[in-house]
Design a protein around this motif. Structure first.
Motif, short mmCIF file in Angstrom:
data_model
loop_
_atom_site.label_atom_id
_atom_site.label_comp_id
_atom_site.label_asym_id
_atom_site.label_seq_id
_atom_site.Cartn_x
_atom_site.Cartn_y
_atom_site.Cartn_z
N SER A 143 7.83 -5.53 7.24
CA SER A 143 7.97 -4.70 6.00
C SER A 143 6.89 -4.98 4.86
O SER A 143 6.31 -4.24 4.15
CB SER A 143 9.13 -4.61 5.60
N ILE A 144 6.64 -6.22 4.59
CA ILE A 144 5.63 -6.91 3.68
C ILE A 144 4.16 -6.74 4.55
O ILE A 144 3.41 -6.42 4.00
CB ILE A 144 5.83 -8.11 3.37
N MET A 145 4.20 -7.17 5.83
CA MET A 145 2.94 -7.20 6.34
C MET A 145 2.30 -6.01 6.67
O MET A 145 0.98 -5.68 6.92
CB MET A 145 2.95 -8.07 7.61
N SER A 146 3.22 -4.87 6.68
CA SER A 146 2.58 -3.58 6.85
C SER A 146 1.66 -3.19 5.91
O SER A 146 0.73 -2.26 6.01
CB SER A 146 3.81 -2.41 6.94
N LEU A 147 1.46 -3.92 4.69
CA LEU A 147 0.57 -3.39 3.59
C LEU A 147 -0.79 -3.68 4.35
O LEU A 147 -1.92 -3.24 3.67
CB LEU A 147 0.74 -4.48 2.47
N GLU A 148 -1.07 -4.28 5.27
CA GLU A 148 -2.31 -4.57 6.04
C GLU A 148 -2.71 -3.35 6.51
O GLU A 148 -4.34 -3.11 6.89
CB GLU A 148 -2.35 -5.65 7.16
N SER A 149 -1.97 -2.43 6.91
CA SER A 149 -2.27 -1.13 7.66
C SER A 149 -3.29 -0.23 6.96
O SER A 149 -3.27 -0.15 5.74
CB SER A 149 -1.02 -0.59 7.94
N GLY A 150 -4.22 0.14 7.73
CA GLY A 150 -5.21 1.20 7.33
C GLY A 150 -6.38 0.47 6.81
O GLY A 150 -6.66 -0.66 6.72
N PRO A 151 -7.27 1.13 6.19
CA PRO A 151 -8.72 0.51 5.74
C PRO A 151 -8.52 0.01 4.11
O PRO A 151 -9.59 -0.49 3.93
CB PRO A 151 -9.53 1.91 5.66
N PHE A 152 -7.60 0.18 3.61
CA PHE A 152 -7.24 -0.36 1.97
C PHE A 152 -7.91 -1.78 1.98
O PHE A 152 -8.77 -2.17 1.09
CB PHE A 152 -6.05 0.06 1.63
N LEU A 153 -7.25 -2.62 2.73
CA LEU A 153 -7.58 -4.13 2.40
C LEU A 153 -8.88 -4.52 2.95
O LEU A 153 -9.58 -5.55 2.53
CB LEU A 153 -6.28 -5.13 2.94
N THR A 154 -9.43 -3.58 4.03
CA THR A 154 -10.61 -3.91 4.72
C THR A 154 -11.57 -3.67 3.74
O THR A 154 -12.79 -4.36 3.61
CB THR A 154 -10.56 -3.11 5.97
N MET A 155 -11.54 -2.44 3.03
CA MET A 155 -12.43 -2.13 2.00
C MET A 155 -12.53 -2.98 0.86
O MET A 155 -13.69 -3.56 0.27
CB MET A 155 -12.03 -0.60 1.45
#
Length: 322
Positions: A139-151
């Protein structure tokens, strides 16, 4: 016929075989969900709804007393995963720049592949070999999902805003399950038993989103990228897991590339045209990493779990047995 008894002899079988079956069918017969539609089409493309139910059922087995542990474990794995991706990306940028090498490998492909954990795979492996508290860490690790942190990792500016609704939506089923399970132990027992049953169904749905042809088109480079994700992030995540009181299984289970990571290169290129030329090849590389990590990770986790079991350091209860 003792089908399940036979499968039980193969580590991670309840996740691995349905996933490979789905990927095989999608590669050979990609039009199946459209052709049949109805329930067949829904099962083919419905991994997310099944995962939502899985999160709820898993949540009912969690105690509110475990919340600090979930925050600590999830935070450690999240920052380790993103941190390793950033470090490798910075090092790779010194040699690759914004271009490609080795038939399409780019910094964008490397960061996107390493940055995002396959949540379905993680939850399935936790359901089989881990603890409910470790499952809740996603539930915390799901913050990785999507392009946000990659950007963020790539230093891209001008993002419209933090998608907090999507982040809340990712943890809401788990939280609702925790509330139900803590209010009524009968609900905990009722829904908790359903969690392992759902694993092969969402594994099949995840597999149906994969295409073996993309692995072939990426060549050896795409395969090596997937291996690097497992080895490099796996080593760091294993250490982070052990340092936060775990046995290493949760860390190894997070050493994957999420299926939705294949869409990250296009999103990054849309936000920053500097990556437009490499977005296509990066998508293929990341897709290859998704498949390679989906195959390698459960094998490694199952091997390590069996090793711990033989040493008497891991006891699988009825909920975790596959």
């Amino acid at each position: 016929m003792k089908i399940k008894a036979t499968l039980d002899r193969i580590p991670g079988s309840m996740m691995l075989f349905p996933l490979l079956l789905g990927a095989t069918l999608n590669t050979l017969f990609p039009g199946t969900p459209t052709y049949f539609g109805s329930f067949t089409g829904a099962l083919w493309t419905g991994a997310l709804p099944i995962l939502a139910v899985f999160f709820f059922c898993m949540g009912t087995t969690l105690s509110f007393k475990a919340t600090p542990y979930i925050m600590k474990k999830g935070g450690a794995l999240l920052f380790t995963k993103v941190g390793v991706a950033a470090i490798v990306g910075i090092i790779a940028a010194q040699f690759i720049g914004t271009g490609t090498v080795l038939g399409g490998l780019s910094v964008l492909a490397i960061v996107a592949a390493m940055n995002d954990t396959n949540g379905g795979m993680y939850m399935a492996l936790m359901g089989q070999f881990g603890k409910p508290e470790d499952a809740g860490a996603y539930s915390i690790m799901s913050l990785e999902s999507g392009p946000f942190l990659t950007m963020i990792t790539l230093g891209v500016a001008g993002l419209a805003g933090f998608p907090w609704q999507a982040m809340v939506g990712a943890i809401l089923p788990l939280v609702l399950g925790m509330i139900a399970g803590n209010l009524d132990k009968d609900l905990r027992e009722f829904f908790g038993k359903a969690a392992p049953v759902l694993i092969p169904f969402f594994a099949f749905g995840l597999g149906c989103g994969l295409d073996f042809k993309k692995v072939a088109s990426s060549g050896l480079t795409g395969i090596l990228l997937g291996v690097a994700v497992v080895v490099i992030t796996g080593a760091a995540l294993f250490l982070a897991d052990r340092l936060t009181g775990g046995n290493g299984i949760a860390g190894l289970s997070a050493a994957t590339t999420a299926g939705n990571a294949a869409g990250v290169p296009a999103a990054v290129a849309a936000a920053n045209p500097a990556y437009a030329e490499v977005a296509g090849s990066a998508t293929i590389m990341v897709a290859a990493s998704v498949i390679v990590t989906a195959i390698l990770c459960p094998i490694i986790v199952a091997w390590y779990a069996n090793r711990l079991q033989r040493q008497g350091k891991l006891i699988l209860n009825e909920r975790q047995a596959s």
